[in-house]
Design an enzyme around this catalytic site. Structure first.
Site, PDB file in Angstrom:
ATOM      1  N   GLY A  45       0.795  -1.227   0.000  1.00  0.00           N
ATOM      2  CA  GLY A  45       0.000   0.000   0.000  1.00  0.00           C
ATOM      3  C   GLY A  45       0.826   1.274   0.000  1.00  0.00           C
ATOM      4  N   ASP A 101       1.110   2.873   4.936  1.00  0.00           N
ATOM      5  CA  ASP A 101       0.079   3.673   4.278  1.00  0.00           C
ATOM      6  C   ASP A 101      -0.967   4.169   5.275  1.00  0.00           C
ATOM      7  OD1 ASP A 101      -0.900   1.119   4.702  1.00  0.00           O
ATOM      8  OD2 ASP A 101      -1.579   0.791   2.650  1.00  0.00           O
ATOM      9  N   ASP A 104      -4.682   1.885  11.114  1.00  0.00           N
ATOM     10  CA  ASP A 104      -6.093   1.590  11.374  1.00  0.00           C
ATOM     11  C   ASP A 104      -6.213   1.018  12.791  1.00  0.00           C
ATOM     12  OD1 ASP A 104      -8.749   0.967  11.210  1.00  0.00           O
ATOM     13  OD2 ASP A 104      -8.574  -0.548   9.657  1.00  0.00           O
ATOM     14  N   LYS A 132      -6.494   6.715  10.784  1.00  0.00           N
ATOM     15  CA  LYS A 132      -7.946   6.709  10.968  1.00  0.00           C
ATOM     16  C   LYS A 132      -8.310   7.160  12.376  1.00  0.00           C
ATOM     17  CE  LYS A 132      -9.299   3.564   7.388  1.00  0.00           C
ATOM     18  NZ  LYS A 132     -10.058   2.353   7.017  1.00  0.00           N
ATOM     19  N   VAL A 153     -10.866   3.639   2.277  1.00  0.00           N
ATOM     20  CA  VAL A 153     -10.307   4.481   1.212  1.00  0.00           C
ATOM     21  C   VAL A 153      -9.435   3.671   0.265  1.00  0.00           C
ATOM     22  CG1 VAL A 153     -10.406   6.654   2.470  1.00  0.00           C
ATOM     23  CG2 VAL A 153      -8.435   5.168   2.795  1.00  0.00           C
TER      24      VAL A 153
HETATM   25  P1  IMP Z   1      -4.044  -2.115  10.913  1.00  0.00           P
HETATM   26  O1  IMP Z   1      -3.100  -3.266  11.202  1.00  0.00           O
HETATM   27  O2  IMP Z   1      -5.459  -2.420  11.300  1.00  0.00           O
HETATM   28  O3  IMP Z   1      -3.559  -0.795  11.450  1.00  0.00           O
HETATM   29  O4  IMP Z   1      -4.170  -2.034   9.353  1.00  0.00           O
HETATM   30  C1  IMP Z   1      -3.267  -1.426   8.590  1.00  0.00           C
HETATM   31  C2  IMP Z   1      -3.331  -1.955   7.180  1.00  0.00           C
HETATM   32  O5  IMP Z   1      -4.661  -2.282   6.757  1.00  0.00           O
HETATM   33  C3  IMP Z   1      -2.854  -0.859   6.277  1.00  0.00           C
HETATM   34  O6  IMP Z   1      -1.475  -0.992   6.082  1.00  0.00           O
HETATM   35  C4  IMP Z   1      -3.649  -1.079   5.026  1.00  0.00           C
HETATM   36  O7  IMP Z   1      -2.929  -1.928   4.183  1.00  0.00           O
HETATM   37  C5  IMP Z   1      -4.910  -1.790   5.466  1.00  0.00           C
HETATM   38  N1  IMP Z   1      -6.044  -0.854   5.530  1.00  0.00           N
HETATM   39  C6  IMP Z   1      -6.653  -0.376   6.627  1.00  0.00           C
HETATM   40  N2  IMP Z   1      -7.640   0.476   6.301  1.00  0.00           N
HETATM   41  C7  IMP Z   1      -7.644   0.552   4.954  1.00  0.00           C
HETATM   42  C8  IMP Z   1      -8.436   1.312   3.995  1.00  0.00           C
HETATM   43  O8  IMP Z   1      -9.343   2.100   4.332  1.00  0.00           O
HETATM   44  N3  IMP Z   1      -8.123   1.132   2.692  1.00  0.00           N
HETATM   45  C9  IMP Z   1      -7.131   0.291   2.271  1.00  0.00           C
HETATM   46  N4  IMP Z   1      -6.369  -0.420   3.115  1.00  0.00           N
HETATM   47  C10 IMP Z   1      -6.626  -0.292   4.452  1.00  0.00           C
HETATM   48 MG    MG Z   2      -0.742  -2.149   4.279  1.00  0.00          MG
END
Ligand code: IMP
Ligand code: MG
Length: 186
Positions: A45, A101, A104, A132, A153
């Site tokens: 990403g 990227d 979340d 986010k 997104v």
């Molecule tokens: P986390 O481990 O939940 O923080 O997720 C992070 C990863 O989930 C990011 O590196 C993205 O690759 C993916 N991700 C989370 N939200 C989105 C989104 O809204 N669009 C696209 N990829 C997302």
């Molecule tokens: Mg990612």
């Protein structure tokens, strides 16, 4: 592709301006490191963000890439991420800037921060293009491109099931594409 985007959140011009500013903030942080900085980037990403960021960063750098498993195609809460591709770079004693990227749930960054820590770098800073609103407060990031609400997104490298990475803006995916609406008949 275009018909799948509900609205543009950040245009390519807005992104370019913010990435330029972010690069200045980063450059100002790493001025004292004669050895430069090692950018560790989480694929896939971050590819476009990385490409734009580094061309705005006139400092000595190395680049390493890691891959983390992710089942975020469906925008469920996801499972515990795993490292799929290790860093093929020796970062012991380096000043590391970890790039992702989106922040979340923070699980991905937490995993990679821990993995990097074990490799004994001199320091670890973290930068994300988007954070986010739902991101936990205890996960530390030093550089944030944009804070965004909790919407899905795509574009500028961000995908849904590996599509839309080439969309030049950051847009909100139409909700019915990632959250199938309940069947009215059932
Ligand atoms: P986390 O481990 O939940 O923080 O997720 C992070 C990863 O989930 C990011 O590196 C993205 O690759 C993916 N991700 C989370 N939200 C989105 C989104 O809204 N669009 C696209 N990829 C997302
Ligand atoms: Mg990612």
């Amino acid at each position: 592709m275009l018909q799948d985007i509900d609205r543009i959140l950040f245009s390519r011009e807005q992104i370019a301006a913010r990435v330029h500013q972010l690069a200045s903030e980063i450059a100002a942080t790493f001025t004292d490191t004669t050895s430069g900085v090692t950018l560790v980037t989480i694929l896939s990403g971050s590819i476009i963000f990385l490409a734009d960021l580094i061309r705005n960063l006139p400092i000595r750098m190395k680049i390493g890439l890691v891959t983390v498993s992710s089942y975020k195609g469906a925008t469920t809460t996801g499972t515990t991420p795993r490292l799929l591709k290790d860093l093929d770079l020796d970062i012991r004693g380096d000043h590391v800037l970890l790039i992702d990227d989106i922040l979340d749930t923070g699980r991905t960054l937490r995993l990679v921060q821990n993995e990097l820590q074990a490799l004994q770098p001199a320091s670890i800073h973290t930068g994300v293009l988007l954070r986010k609103s739902t991101a936990p407060a205890d996960i530390h990031v030093d550089f944030v491109g944009f804070d965004v609400e909790d919407v899905f997104v795509v574009g500028y490298g961000l995908d849904y099931n590996d599509h839309y990475r080439n969309y030049p803006h950051i847009g909100v995916l139409r909700r019915e594409l990632y959250q199938p609406q309940p069947d009215a008949a059932s």
